[in-house]
Enzyme design. Structure first.
Site, mmCIF file in Angstrom:
data_model
loop_
_atom_site.group_PDB
_atom_site.id
_atom_site.type_symbol
_atom_site.label_atom_id
_atom_site.label_comp_id
_atom_site.label_asym_id
_atom_site.label_seq_id
_atom_site.Cartn_x
_atom_site.Cartn_y
_atom_site.Cartn_z
ATOM 1 N N HIS A 230 0.812 -1.221 0.000
ATOM 2 C CA HIS A 230 0.000 0.000 0.000
ATOM 3 C C HIS A 230 0.847 1.273 0.000
ATOM 4 O O HIS A 230 0.933 1.968 -0.990
ATOM 5 C CB HIS A 230 -0.953 -0.038 1.199
ATOM 6 N N GLU A 270 -3.820 -4.292 9.970
ATOM 7 C CA GLU A 270 -4.053 -3.508 8.758
ATOM 8 C C GLU A 270 -3.120 -2.287 8.671
ATOM 9 O O GLU A 270 -3.533 -1.157 8.848
ATOM 10 C CB GLU A 270 -5.512 -3.063 8.676
ATOM 11 N N HIS A 272 -1.140 0.782 7.256
ATOM 12 C CA HIS A 272 -1.355 1.719 6.152
ATOM 13 C C HIS A 272 -0.121 2.604 5.956
ATOM 14 O O HIS A 272 0.874 2.160 5.414
ATOM 15 C CB HIS A 272 -2.611 2.548 6.405
ATOM 16 N N GLU A 287 -4.474 0.383 11.315
ATOM 17 C CA GLU A 287 -5.890 0.715 11.372
ATOM 18 C C GLU A 287 -6.574 0.137 12.614
ATOM 19 O O GLU A 287 -7.647 0.592 13.007
ATOM 20 C CB GLU A 287 -6.606 0.246 10.109
#
Length: 296
Positions: A230, A270, A272, A287
């Protein structure tokens, strides 16, 4: 070549509950970290000693990507209400509207011209915002391309990903545009700049790409092609660090092409946004509600 090194030192900092959604992260002055909470509409100041201070933006603001501005403040996109925010080191907040309604500002970076530049994900434009809040928009001539992250390149231009084109874009400060197509399904998101190239994460293909200023493209497949890379950034040694959002890992691509991967403890974090501080530690927004500091 893929390697499996021992785990680095990990430290965890709770910055919000599981619904707050830490997303973007940037280094501020005095070794502070600034984190956007997209779920709760807040910006967090995190000190290395664990002290946390939260600043409310607006419930619908949706603060997303954050960067250092040329004026000593932190600037961030507010995807939820289509504005760009500014927070100074004391916590004072201001915000500015972009020109096009419902534009969806997302990626943001400081440009070489003393202004901020951000992607308008919903309307296929790049916006230039002065520190006084004056906005100029540059149409990309595409439809549904979803310009995502953006960075200042080594050539004095702005480079950005087009997630749905898929392509890498280059925009000079004077408005000259060039697009460099990628293979279908690569879906680039994060992008960062090195000395003679830009590096980007292909979330759809499970690869890290490198595009030189001479348009030479190299792509590095990751061991797990479904890991959903990401965000991406560079360290002092010229290695790329990137988050594997779909696999709960942090990855590192060395200048020689070697790939290392690090698990981020419990599943479901998660990861990011990420940033490398002056001491070489990597800070990752999770997250799940926390920030991880990874010391190689």
């Amino acid at each position: 070549m893929n390697t499996s090194p021992g785990q680095p030192s990990l430290a965890w900092f709770e910055v919000g509950g599981p619904d707050t959604g830490p997303y973007g992260i940037a280094c501020g002055s005095d070794s502070t970290l600034w984190v956007t909470l997209v779920g709760s509409g807040e910006v967090v100041r995190l000190r290395p000693d664990g002290d946390v201070r939260r600043y409310a933006v607006e419930a619908k603001g949706g603060p997303t990507v954050i960067t250092n501005g040329p004026d000593g403040a932190l600037w961030f996109t507010r995807y939820g209400d289509h504005r760009v925010g500014r927070i100074d080191p004391s916590g004072e907040l201001t915000d500015f509207a972009v020109g096009t309604p419902d534009a969806g500002p997302y990626g943001i970076t400081a440009g070489p011209d003393g202004a901020l530049w951000c992607t308008l994900l919903n309307v296929d434009r790049i916006a230039r915002i002065t520190v006084e809040g004056d906005v100029t928009e540059f149409p990309l001539g595409t439809t549904g391309a979803m310009p995502s992250h953006i960075t200042a390149g080594p050539d004095g231009a702005l480079w950005f990903t087009l997630n749905q084109a898929p392509a890498i874009g280059r925009l000079s400060v004077g408005g000259e545009l060039a697009l460099f197509p990628l293979a279908e399904g690569t879906a680039p998101v994060g992008i960062c700049a090195g000395r003679d190239a830009v590096y980007f994460a292909e979330i759809g293909a499970g690869q890290v790409g490198r595009l030189t200023l001479d348009s030479d493209l190299t792509e590095h497949p990751l061991p797990d092609r479904t890991c959903r890379p990401h965000a991406i950034t560079l360290d002092r040694d010229g290695a790329c660090w990137f988050t594997e959002w779909g696999a709960n890992r942090l990855g590192r691509l060395a200048p020689d092409g070697a790939i290392e991967e690090y698990d981020l403890s419990a599943a479901g974090n998660e990861p990011h946004g990420l940033v490398v501080d002056d001491a070489g530690a990597v800070w990752v927004a999770l997250e799940s509600g926390s920030v991880a500091r990874v010391t190689p």
